[in-house]
Motif scaffolding. Sequence first.
Motif, PDB file in Angstrom:
ATOM      1  N   GLU A 209       0.840  -1.196   0.000  1.00 33.85           N
ATOM      2  CA  GLU A 209       0.000   0.000   0.000  1.00 33.85           C
ATOM      3  C   GLU A 209       0.878   1.251   0.000  1.00 33.85           C
ATOM      4  N   GLY A 210       0.690   2.078  -1.009  1.00 38.79           N
ATOM      5  CA  GLY A 210       1.441   3.326  -1.101  1.00 38.79           C
ATOM      6  C   GLY A 210       2.874   3.174  -1.565  1.00 38.79           C
ATOM      7  N   LYS A 211       3.288   1.963  -1.924  1.00 43.47           N
ATOM      8  CA  LYS A 211       4.683   1.746  -2.334  1.00 43.47           C
ATOM      9  C   LYS A 211       4.834   1.994  -3.836  1.00 43.47           C
ATOM     10  N   TYR A 212       5.469   3.092  -4.173  1.00 48.28           N
ATOM     11  CA  TYR A 212       5.773   3.414  -5.561  1.00 48.28           C
ATOM     12  C   TYR A 212       7.120   2.784  -5.886  1.00 48.28           C
ATOM     13  N   ILE A 213       7.111   1.851  -6.821  1.00 44.88           N
ATOM     14  CA  ILE A 213       8.309   1.077  -7.147  1.00 44.88           C
ATOM     15  C   ILE A 213       8.867   1.549  -8.485  1.00 44.88           C
ATOM     16  N   MET A 220      20.323  -1.664 -12.978  1.00 40.83           N
ATOM     17  CA  MET A 220      19.652  -2.915 -12.610  1.00 40.83           C
ATOM     18  C   MET A 220      19.285  -2.917 -11.128  1.00 40.83           C
ATOM     19  N   GLU A 221      18.587  -1.860 -10.698  1.00 45.51           N
ATOM     20  CA  GLU A 221      18.217  -1.711  -9.296  1.00 45.51           C
ATOM     21  C   GLU A 221      16.741  -1.345  -9.163  1.00 45.51           C
ATOM     22  N   PHE A 222      16.111  -1.929  -8.156  1.00 52.66           N
ATOM     23  CA  PHE A 222      14.754  -1.530  -7.788  1.00 52.66           C
ATOM     24  C   PHE A 222      14.824  -0.556  -6.618  1.00 52.66           C
ATOM     25  N   HIS A 223      14.020   0.489  -6.688  1.00 50.46           N
ATOM     26  CA  HIS A 223      13.904   1.463  -5.607  1.00 50.46           C
ATOM     27  C   HIS A 223      12.426   1.631  -5.278  1.00 50.46           C
ATOM     28  N   HIS A 224      12.141   2.115  -4.083  1.00 47.26           N
ATOM     29  CA  HIS A 224      10.739   2.406  -3.778  1.00 47.26           C
ATOM     30  C   HIS A 224      10.620   3.607  -2.854  1.00 47.26           C
ATOM     31  N   THR A 225       9.487   4.263  -2.969  1.00 53.70           N
ATOM     32  CA  THR A 225       9.133   5.403  -2.133  1.00 53.70           C
ATOM     33  C   THR A 225       7.722   5.174  -1.623  1.00 53.70           C
ATOM     34  N   ILE A 226       7.470   5.487  -0.358  1.00 53.80           N
ATOM     35  CA  ILE A 226       6.131   5.345   0.196  1.00 53.80           C
ATOM     36  C   ILE A 226       5.351   6.637  -0.030  1.00 53.80           C
ATOM     37  N   ILE A 227       4.237   6.526  -0.718  1.00 54.49           N
ATOM     38  CA  ILE A 227       3.364   7.663  -1.001  1.00 54.49           C
ATOM     39  C   ILE A 227       2.281   7.718   0.080  1.00 54.49           C
ATOM     40  N   GLN A 228       2.134   8.853   0.702  1.00 51.44           N
ATOM     41  CA  GLN A 228       1.125   9.004   1.748  1.00 51.44           C
ATOM     42  C   GLN A 228      -0.215   9.438   1.153  1.00 51.44           C
ATOM     43  N   PRO A 229      -1.315   8.940   1.708  1.00 49.76           N
ATOM     44  CA  PRO A 229      -2.635   9.407   1.242  1.00 49.76           C
ATOM     45  C   PRO A 229      -2.762  10.913   1.445  1.00 49.76           C
ATOM     46  N   GLN A 230      -3.333  11.581   0.485  1.00 49.22           N
ATOM     47  CA  GLN A 230      -3.525  13.023   0.567  1.00 49.22           C
ATOM     48  C   GLN A 230      -4.966  13.301   0.999  1.00 49.22           C
ATOM     49  N   SER A 231      -5.131  13.943   2.153  1.00 44.36           N
ATOM     50  CA  SER A 231      -6.480  14.193   2.669  1.00 44.36           C
ATOM     51  C   SER A 231      -7.309  15.040   1.719  1.00 44.36           C
TER      52      SER A 231
END
Length: 249
Positions: A209-213, A220-231
Amino acid sequence: MDIQRYNRQEKLKYLQGSGQKKLFAASILLVGAGGLGCSVLQGLAGAGIGRIGIMDHDRITLNNLNRQFLYTPADIGRWKTEVAAAWLARFSPGIQSEVYTYRLTRANADLAEEFDLVIAAVDNLETRLLLNEACVRRNIPLIDGGINGWGGCLFYVKQAGGPCLACLYPQAMENDREPAAFGTMAGMIGMAQAQMAVLALTGHTEGFEGKYIWFDGVNMEFHHTIIQPQSGCVVCGGHAQKQAGNESN
């Protein structure tokens, strides 16, 4: 479905027992039969998804062939949906396919309600956000993907909960420039979308949930950022408030 065809994957964690039967019974709407969509379709068919809808409004052109691996030069000029469905019928006759040779709009977005899950495999942000809105408002899980040059991204919008694609792109501006696209990136991200679909249909999406990959194809690398819900999100924020209001009545 020929059960013997899937006996190697039925030994896997998540597919043992009822897992494979869930895939046989599942339905997925694939929006886009281009570079991503061709690989998504191959992954879904190999997994044994029972019913697949294919939506696309384009015909095959020569410059599609570096990344749209279901098509050949002999297919140029034909509808992508037609050729993709024909491939699916040859590859796995037990899978039910449905063809929608038109563009997604708000007027026909109710089609999503006929499926358990939707996969966005299109190359423009306007359609991706429209599909996001359609799925969020109908409580249908969405798997979004995109490629650009030597990279690609994946984002899962779960059923009945944020964040959604509009949280990721709150002030998105459509770019008129056609994105650069390399075939291996379409293959990798498309297959990753199919893998995410299998996890979602078998109930194993914890932590996504919220993981932008993002995949960096050069290093040759995977990275991810957690996206927070915007009220203040005009899609999932308002929908969540409406749902809460309905439950309290």
